[in-house]
Scaffold this active site. Sequence first.
Site, mmCIF file in Angstrom:
data_model
loop_
_atom_site.group_PDB
_atom_site.id
_atom_site.type_symbol
_atom_site.label_atom_id
_atom_site.label_comp_id
_atom_site.label_asym_id
_atom_site.label_seq_id
_atom_site.Cartn_x
_atom_site.Cartn_y
_atom_site.Cartn_z
ATOM 1 N N HIS A 1 17.880 -17.465 28.698
ATOM 2 C CA HIS A 1 19.179 -16.801 28.757
ATOM 3 C C HIS A 1 18.973 -15.377 28.285
ATOM 4 O O HIS A 1 18.518 -15.160 27.162
ATOM 5 C CB HIS A 1 20.200 -17.516 27.854
ATOM 6 C CG HIS A 1 21.547 -16.885 27.917
ATOM 7 N ND1 HIS A 1 22.560 -17.353 28.723
ATOM 8 C CD2 HIS A 1 22.051 -15.786 27.302
ATOM 9 C CE1 HIS A 1 23.620 -16.575 28.589
ATOM 10 N NE2 HIS A 1 23.345 -15.622 27.731
ATOM 11 N N CYS A 2 19.247 -14.423 29.130
ATOM 12 C CA CYS A 2 18.966 -13.025 28.796
ATOM 13 C C CYS A 2 20.256 -12.289 28.451
ATOM 14 O O CYS A 2 21.089 -12.074 29.340
ATOM 15 C CB CYS A 2 18.279 -12.335 29.977
ATOM 16 S SG CYS A 2 17.743 -10.656 29.605
ATOM 17 N N PRO A 3 20.459 -11.900 27.200
ATOM 18 C CA PRO A 3 21.683 -11.169 26.866
ATOM 19 C C PRO A 3 21.718 -9.774 27.481
ATOM 20 O O PRO A 3 22.794 -9.238 27.744
ATOM 21 C CB PRO A 3 21.657 -11.093 25.336
ATOM 22 C CG PRO A 3 20.275 -11.420 24.936
ATOM 23 C CD PRO A 3 19.621 -12.153 26.034
ATOM 24 N N GLY B 1 23.096 -10.404 30.678
ATOM 25 C CA GLY B 1 24.361 -11.117 30.562
ATOM 26 C C GLY B 1 24.450 -12.380 31.399
ATOM 27 O O GLY B 1 25.499 -12.694 31.954
ATOM 28 N N ASN B 2 23.348 -13.106 31.553
ATOM 29 C CA ASN B 2 23.381 -14.338 32.333
ATOM 30 C C ASN B 2 22.119 -15.134 32.038
ATOM 31 O O ASN B 2 21.151 -14.609 31.478
ATOM 32 C CB ASN B 2 23.440 -14.011 33.833
ATOM 33 C CG ASN B 2 24.029 -15.143 34.660
ATOM 34 O OD1 ASN B 2 24.353 -16.207 34.133
ATOM 35 N ND2 ASN B 2 24.166 -14.922 35.960
#
Lengths: 140, 410
Positions: free
Chosen positions: B159-161, B164-165
């Site tokens: 999950h990559c902040p 954002g997804n």
Amino acid sequence: MSSSKPLPNSSSATILPPANKAFVPRDYSHGTELRFSTELPAKLQGRIPEEVFTAVIGNINQLLIAAETGSASVYLESCFACLTGYLAYICMETQYEKCLRSVSRLVEEYNRTVFGPRNLSMIDPSERGLRVIEIVLLRP
Amino acid sequence: MPKRWEVYPGKSQVLFSGRCISAKNLSVFYLTLALIVISSCLFLAFDCRLLAVTLSPSVPVLAAVQFIFVLCCLLRTTFSDPGIIPRGTPDEAAWIESQLEGPQVDRDGNYRPPVRLKDVQISGRVFKLKYCFTCKLWRPPRASHCSTCDNCVDRFDHHCPWVGNCVGRRNYRYFYLFLISLSVYCLYVMVFGIVNLVLLSNMRKDFLMAMKESPTSVLTILVAFFSIWSVVGLGGFHTMLICRETSTNEDIKGSFNQRRHPDLINPFDQGNGLANCCYVLFGPVTPSLLNFREDEIGLGSSISLVTNNGRNGTASAAAASTAVTATPAVRYSNLTRNNNDATSNSVGHVNNSVQVISESLPAQLPGDGNDVIVKNGNGTPADGVISGGTDTVGAQNSNTQSASSVHCIV
């Protein structure tokens, strides 16, 4: 609802599966290929000959596996989309979508010719997120 | 009737009436977007004025093209469905959970939770599949549950902040191309920012004067310089992962770490790095399985309600069959309302797909009048007989209209 919660202090689950549905699970023995198990579910014993069922699921599997195979046309389509910054996907239908569309048509055909006369109905696996093939027993 | 996006149970954010999906918290994504857009605007507006004149007008043009490509990849990564596996229906959940060994209390009075693992052998290696109690499904190999978005994602990477997804099977190629294109673009901006300063200092004969005259160059060079370390590093890491056909999640868990355990083979590895790269980056694209733009028809629970009501025998069966056949026709199929529909309209849309019915299907089904077409390899009907006036099956061209023209979720 046909399911019930497990009773407290029970040593075994008392969840009841739905009586009028049979589920054909995914077969992961060949990896993440899109393939469903060709084993006849217990609820369908006697409702449909095993060889017919196996052939039906086999044909569906053939189409689905073709959807996930990387062929030259698939690679070219992806390269082209990449070169347009993936804007081409807005107006283009991918090979995968075409394969799933043909699976839907095949399921409809099977419902008309194979399952309908036996008071069964097969739900398109796309409607179930490609998790299971659901077969509804229309009459007990 | 509500649409499926309106009843979506996860924690992801659904945007534009089901056309896009992203994580709920996009604050770090806005930071990423701001950094890229503001630096690019400063570079194009200020640095490129001298560069276009002194060097070539292609410098700002190439910068603009790269900027647009980076943005396309970033927005696609952020707003695409990463490969979310839709949650199981209540009936499916009941079926699976009835087969699981239930919770046990052993002799010592210790509670043992229900067993939710099953073994599957793939190319000689045993994989343990887990049953996800949240999503009510057997997690496919390589899928994982993202706690931030509360979804099971196929081929879950991480999950990559920053985007954002989740990064999963469907948007991994966009994520990777975003990293690579951003690395190249950062390098480009940094190099030409320095070139701009050098040219300016040559004209003014003083480097500090040049910096004071063009402070935006200094800013863009610094932003690019600090970004390069992380972006190029991550890009290199993912290049290595792609060549080994592994995801970040599998790398962290050591699922295919053959140095530690030689029997942990990777059955998804195609043998050479180039083949793996081609498959991951240019292989088939799964469409979104969420089908957000379709109507939510109470997926199966209406049928179990109807047939549970044992009083109305035929009425419930008829209602059930209507409920079953009245599936939303929108995405993939043209609907045939009932078996007696003899109009050519519905049958005319059954086309080349019928040719794949294999020869092993019996030509005649016992006990009823409906016969099945058996085709030879060259597409001509073998012994099968068509009944019910539906004789257009074999010769029909693929004349299907898609029932919905809306190309839904990205």
